[in-house]
Design an enzyme around this catalytic site. Sequence first.
Site, PDB file in Angstrom:
ATOM      1  N   CYS A   2       0.839  -1.187   0.000  1.00 16.05           N
ATOM      2  CA  CYS A   2       0.000   0.000   0.000  1.00 16.05           C
ATOM      3  C   CYS A   2       0.882   1.248   0.000  1.00 16.05           C
ATOM      4  O   CYS A   2       2.022   1.212   0.468  1.00 16.05           O
ATOM      5  CB  CYS A   2      -0.939   0.090   1.207  1.00 16.05           C
ATOM      6  SG  CYS A   2      -1.936  -1.377   1.433  1.00 16.05           S
ATOM      7  N   ARG A  27       2.862   0.305  -5.443  1.00 16.97           N
ATOM      8  CA  ARG A  27       2.816  -0.404  -4.160  1.00 16.97           C
ATOM      9  C   ARG A  27       1.538  -1.201  -3.961  1.00 16.97           C
ATOM     10  O   ARG A  27       1.390  -1.944  -2.995  1.00 16.97           O
ATOM     11  CB  ARG A  27       2.971   0.588  -3.008  1.00 16.97           C
ATOM     12  CG  ARG A  27       4.230   1.411  -3.085  1.00 16.97           C
ATOM     13  CD  ARG A  27       4.235   2.454  -2.016  1.00 16.97           C
ATOM     14  NE  ARG A  27       4.456   1.873  -0.713  1.00 16.97           N
ATOM     15  CZ  ARG A  27       5.644   1.642  -0.178  1.00 16.97           C
ATOM     16  NH1 ARG A  27       6.723   1.975  -0.848  1.00 16.97           N
ATOM     17  NH2 ARG A  27       5.762   1.107   0.992  1.00 16.97           N
ATOM     18  N   TRP A  72      -3.073  -2.612  -1.534  1.00 16.43           N
ATOM     19  CA  TRP A  72      -2.819  -4.003  -1.905  1.00 16.43           C
ATOM     20  C   TRP A  72      -3.407  -4.824  -0.762  1.00 16.43           C
ATOM     21  O   TRP A  72      -2.929  -4.752   0.367  1.00 16.43           O
ATOM     22  CB  TRP A  72      -1.320  -4.257  -2.040  1.00 16.43           C
ATOM     23  CG  TRP A  72      -0.995  -5.661  -2.469  1.00 16.43           C
ATOM     24  CD1 TRP A  72      -0.986  -6.139  -3.749  1.00 16.43           C
ATOM     25  CD2 TRP A  72      -0.635  -6.761  -1.630  1.00 16.43           C
ATOM     26  NE1 TRP A  72      -0.647  -7.463  -3.749  1.00 16.43           N
ATOM     27  CE2 TRP A  72      -0.426  -7.875  -2.469  1.00 16.43           C
ATOM     28  CE3 TRP A  72      -0.480  -6.920  -0.252  1.00 16.43           C
ATOM     29  CZ2 TRP A  72      -0.058  -9.119  -1.980  1.00 16.43           C
ATOM     30  CZ3 TRP A  72      -0.122  -8.168   0.239  1.00 16.43           C
ATOM     31  CH2 TRP A  72       0.085  -9.252  -0.628  1.00 16.43           C
ATOM     32  N   ASN A  96      -0.515   1.650   6.034  1.00 17.22           N
ATOM     33  CA  ASN A  96       0.298   0.690   5.287  1.00 17.22           C
ATOM     34  C   ASN A  96       0.945  -0.238   6.313  1.00 17.22           C
ATOM     35  O   ASN A  96       1.670   0.221   7.193  1.00 17.22           O
ATOM     36  CB  ASN A  96       1.372   1.439   4.485  1.00 17.22           C
ATOM     37  CG  ASN A  96       2.388   0.499   3.865  1.00 17.22           C
ATOM     38  OD1 ASN A  96       2.074  -0.646   3.567  1.00 17.22           O
ATOM     39  ND2 ASN A  96       3.608   0.968   3.698  1.00 17.22           N
ATOM     40  N   GLY A  97       0.651  -1.532   6.193  1.00  9.36           N
ATOM     41  CA  GLY A  97       1.219  -2.492   7.142  1.00  9.36           C
ATOM     42  C   GLY A  97       0.174  -3.542   7.491  1.00  9.36           C
ATOM     43  O   GLY A  97      -0.830  -3.685   6.784  1.00  9.36           O
ATOM     44  N   GLU A 462      14.619 -17.490 -12.607  1.00 11.26           N
ATOM     45  CA  GLU A 462      14.155 -16.131 -12.869  1.00 11.26           C
ATOM     46  C   GLU A 462      13.279 -16.072 -14.127  1.00 11.26           C
ATOM     47  O   GLU A 462      12.261 -15.361 -14.153  1.00 11.26           O
ATOM     48  CB  GLU A 462      15.360 -15.176 -12.979  1.00 11.26           C
ATOM     49  CG  GLU A 462      15.023 -13.732 -13.248  1.00 11.26           C
ATOM     50  CD  GLU A 462      14.072 -13.087 -12.222  1.00 11.26           C
ATOM     51  OE1 GLU A 462      13.781 -13.685 -11.180  1.00 11.26           O
ATOM     52  OE2 GLU A 462      13.596 -11.984 -12.526  1.00 11.26           O
ATOM     53  N   LYS A 466       9.373 -14.758 -14.026  1.00  8.28           N
ATOM     54  CA  LYS A 466       8.936 -13.641 -14.875  1.00  8.28           C
ATOM     55  C   LYS A 466       7.715 -14.042 -15.684  1.00  8.28           C
ATOM     56  O   LYS A 466       6.743 -13.298 -15.784  1.00  8.28           O
ATOM     57  CB  LYS A 466      10.102 -13.257 -15.792  1.00  8.28           C
ATOM     58  CG  LYS A 466      10.332 -11.840 -16.054  1.00  8.28           C
ATOM     59  CD  LYS A 466      10.938 -10.977 -14.997  1.00  8.28           C
ATOM     60  CE  LYS A 466      10.542 -11.220 -13.585  1.00  8.28           C
ATOM     61  NZ  LYS A 466      11.265 -10.493 -12.581  1.00  8.28           N
ATOM     62  N   GLU A 469       4.618 -14.345 -13.505  1.00 10.90           N
ATOM     63  CA  GLU A 469       4.230 -13.049 -12.965  1.00 10.90           C
ATOM     64  C   GLU A 469       3.432 -12.206 -13.959  1.00 10.90           C
ATOM     65  O   GLU A 469       2.432 -11.590 -13.589  1.00 10.90           O
ATOM     66  CB  GLU A 469       5.530 -12.328 -12.585  1.00 10.90           C
ATOM     67  CG  GLU A 469       5.377 -11.200 -11.646  1.00 10.90           C
ATOM     68  CD  GLU A 469       6.752 -10.646 -11.230  1.00 10.90           C
ATOM     69  OE1 GLU A 469       7.770 -10.938 -11.881  1.00 10.90           O
ATOM     70  OE2 GLU A 469       6.789  -9.896 -10.250  1.00 10.90           O
ATOM     71  N   HIS A 485      13.833 -36.820 -12.384  1.00 14.12           N
ATOM     72  CA  HIS A 485      13.475 -37.415 -11.087  1.00 14.12           C
ATOM     73  C   HIS A 485      12.039 -37.097 -10.689  1.00 14.12           C
ATOM     74  O   HIS A 485      11.704 -37.150  -9.511  1.00 14.12           O
ATOM     75  CB  HIS A 485      14.465 -36.963 -10.017  1.00 14.12           C
ATOM     76  CG  HIS A 485      15.851 -37.444 -10.279  1.00 14.12           C
ATOM     77  ND1 HIS A 485      16.235 -38.758 -10.132  1.00 14.12           N
ATOM     78  CD2 HIS A 485      16.945 -36.795 -10.750  1.00 14.12           C
ATOM     79  CE1 HIS A 485      17.505 -38.901 -10.475  1.00 14.12           C
ATOM     80  NE2 HIS A 485      17.951 -37.720 -10.860  1.00 14.12           N
ATOM     81  N   LYS A 585       4.671  -3.926  -6.230  1.00 15.67           N
ATOM     82  CA  LYS A 585       6.121  -3.801  -6.421  1.00 15.67           C
ATOM     83  C   LYS A 585       6.890  -4.028  -5.125  1.00 15.67           C
ATOM     84  O   LYS A 585       7.945  -4.632  -5.116  1.00 15.67           O
ATOM     85  CB  LYS A 585       6.416  -2.400  -6.973  1.00 15.67           C
ATOM     86  CG  LYS A 585       7.865  -2.129  -7.274  1.00 15.67           C
ATOM     87  CD  LYS A 585       8.253  -2.760  -8.575  1.00 15.67           C
ATOM     88  CE  LYS A 585       9.722  -2.611  -8.900  1.00 15.67           C
ATOM     89  NZ  LYS A 585      10.158  -3.693  -9.798  1.00 15.67           N
TER      90      LYS A 585
HETATM   91  O1  M6R Z   1      12.265  -5.100  -3.443  1.00 15.35           O
HETATM   92  P1  M6R Z   1      12.757  -6.514  -3.350  1.00 15.35           P
HETATM   93  O2  M6R Z   1      13.879  -6.793  -4.301  1.00 15.35           O
HETATM   94  O3  M6R Z   1      13.098  -6.928  -1.963  1.00 15.35           O
HETATM   95  O4  M6R Z   1      11.531  -7.391  -3.814  1.00 15.35           O
HETATM   96  C1  M6R Z   1      11.573  -8.779  -3.730  1.00 15.35           C
HETATM   97  C2  M6R Z   1      10.452  -9.403  -4.522  1.00 15.35           C
HETATM   98  O5  M6R Z   1       9.217  -9.012  -4.025  1.00 15.35           O
HETATM   99  C3  M6R Z   1      10.523  -9.024  -5.997  1.00 15.35           C
HETATM  100  O6  M6R Z   1      11.754  -9.360  -6.554  1.00 15.35           O
HETATM  101  C4  M6R Z   1       9.413  -9.713  -6.795  1.00 15.35           C
HETATM  102  O7  M6R Z   1       9.633 -11.085  -6.797  1.00 15.35           O
HETATM  103  C5  M6R Z   1       9.374  -9.141  -8.206  1.00 15.35           C
HETATM  104  N1  M6R Z   1       8.068  -8.643  -8.485  1.00 15.35           N
HETATM  105  C6  M6R Z   1       9.722 -10.127  -9.241  1.00 15.35           C
HETATM  106  O8  M6R Z   1       9.668  -9.573 -10.517  1.00 15.35           O
END
Ligand code: M6R
Length: 590
Positions: A2, A27, A72, A96-97, A462, A466, A469, A485, A585
């Site tokens: 948030c 956020r 969020w 926020n929290g 990764e 991606k 996501e 396996h 984010k």
């Molecule tokens: O800000 P951070 O690097 O600590 O964030 C960690 C993850 O939340 C972040 O890398 C998330 O997995 C990304 N959205 C991936 O693209």
Amino acid sequence: MCGIVGYVGRKRAAPILLEGLKKLEYRGYDSAGIATLDEGKLHVVKRKGRVEELVSAAENLEGNIGIAHTRWATHGAPSERNAHPHSYGGVAVVHNGIIENAGELRAECEARGETFSSETDSEVIAHLIAAAFRGELLAAVREGTARLKGSYAIAVLCEGAGNVIAAAKRGSPLLVGKGGGSVLASDLPAAAAFAEKVYALKDGEFALLTEDDVRLFGGELKEIVRDPLKFDLKEEGAGKNGFSHYMRKEMAEIPVSIANSIVDLKAQSRFLAINIVLCQTYYIQIVACGTAYHSGVAAKAAIEALARVPVEVSVASEYRYRDPIVPKGTLVIAVSQSGETADTIAAAKLAKEKGATVLAVTNVAYSSLTEVADVCLLTHAGREIAVAATKSFMAQLAALYSIASALADIKGRSAPSLVSLPALAEDALARSERVKGWAQAIARSKSVYFIGRGFDYAAALEGSLKLKEVSYLPSEGYPAGELKHGTLALVGEHSPVIAIIGDEKVADKTMNAVFEVLSRGARVFLVTTVEGLGEGTLPKEDILTLPACEGVYSPLLTVIPLQMLAYETAVLFGLDPDKPRNLAKSVTVE
Ligand code: M6R
């Protein structure tokens, strides 16, 4: 997560708050809301969906003082009812929290006849402050927040308290600023957009904002004098620069991001503190989440190969709850783009408690993680707006490889030079345009497997994250040798496999896995830095050959086409890759 923002000054608050919300929308973006005080009366407008939905609804909102929120969801579904600000008894709050004892506190309020209008954990804060308000807002905020367990950054408006905003912080980021009115915001760019001087609040502190001043207070409400932050936001280019999406624009910035984040730690006196730490390092633990965790996996492989220093890499949320063993002299590297990831910060704090030295690798100066860490190595990816990390991953790799190289030097070993990597990444980026053709097949598949061995395993993880996501396709990143396996049972005609071979030494071994999946009917796309590899086995159009590169650094190249593939697949599906569903984010809650 948030984002919260507040303003009090001589201008109309609503346009400023909406502008602030747009900056903070990364956020969270499932609902948004705004509250202003006009002639002493609270006015609240909320909408489900993105900030854009709120703009016309808040058009006529008057008042020179207000607070706003982009959400969020944690407790309660995304809806107008659960959107912030939450108000009760003339008090409006944005939060926020996460309030961990919200259920218990809510039951108390309900027992004394108070009714709630949302399912959120946050609403109880408005109730507690309203009950504590006896004319002094800051005192009421202190009394109300004293009951809270969990994390919060809050901003509060109150009828009958005058033209003031009160704020409090524990565990979630909050900045306040002054100059042309007073503001508060969850991050530096949002605060700095409306203020000349910006101050970071620390945990347990409070702030009181009036039209002319911002005052900071400690836990006992004793006033604090603090220096403003020194910042330079020149690099914070916020536009899409002609690209359709931030994600693609940020990928275009990868070569610069790498170039700016490679550092010769041994050569520059400003890195003396890091050097001293590295000289005393014999064992490393890396903690991080998501993409940052994957950069940790790549760093483990690189540090062990180049410096022969043992490295353990952990998902931060696992590390913090498993009572980790932290031997004397352990260096913990906490990697986080935002520097605000709750689990990573908690893991870093725990490591410190257990006696480790903590080195933060982060893209954000003055973030919560930099406060916790003993030393800090900043990455220079510039601001990343798309939720999917692209250029920041590359910047993390560049910084972590710089650490690996310095450590190798300290241990009397030699490491390959990093200087050619930005140019190689530029070349890889240009060649990656070709994967647009692959996206058609990927979009028709049921699930996608990414395989790699050694240095390529981090790239596989990764690439898979991606794709999940931004395209929402089920996917998995797997060590190439482990496929047979169990996971091989899932591979077939509708489950293409992306094989990554950036390390020539294991090329034959990973190719064995390629043969195994080909013979089970799967289409294989090969991403490799090895010239000629796969020819004669795979159709030419299914092979992407990248420039040759040292295997140890190859994730810097091989992940680029994987990011591109995810992006192109999302675009093909008509999805917005910048704001994937359910995600945000910055994950500032656990
Ligand atoms: O800000 P951070 O690097 O600590 O964030 C960690 C993850 O939340 C972040 O890398 C998330 O997995 C990304 N959205 C991936 O693209």
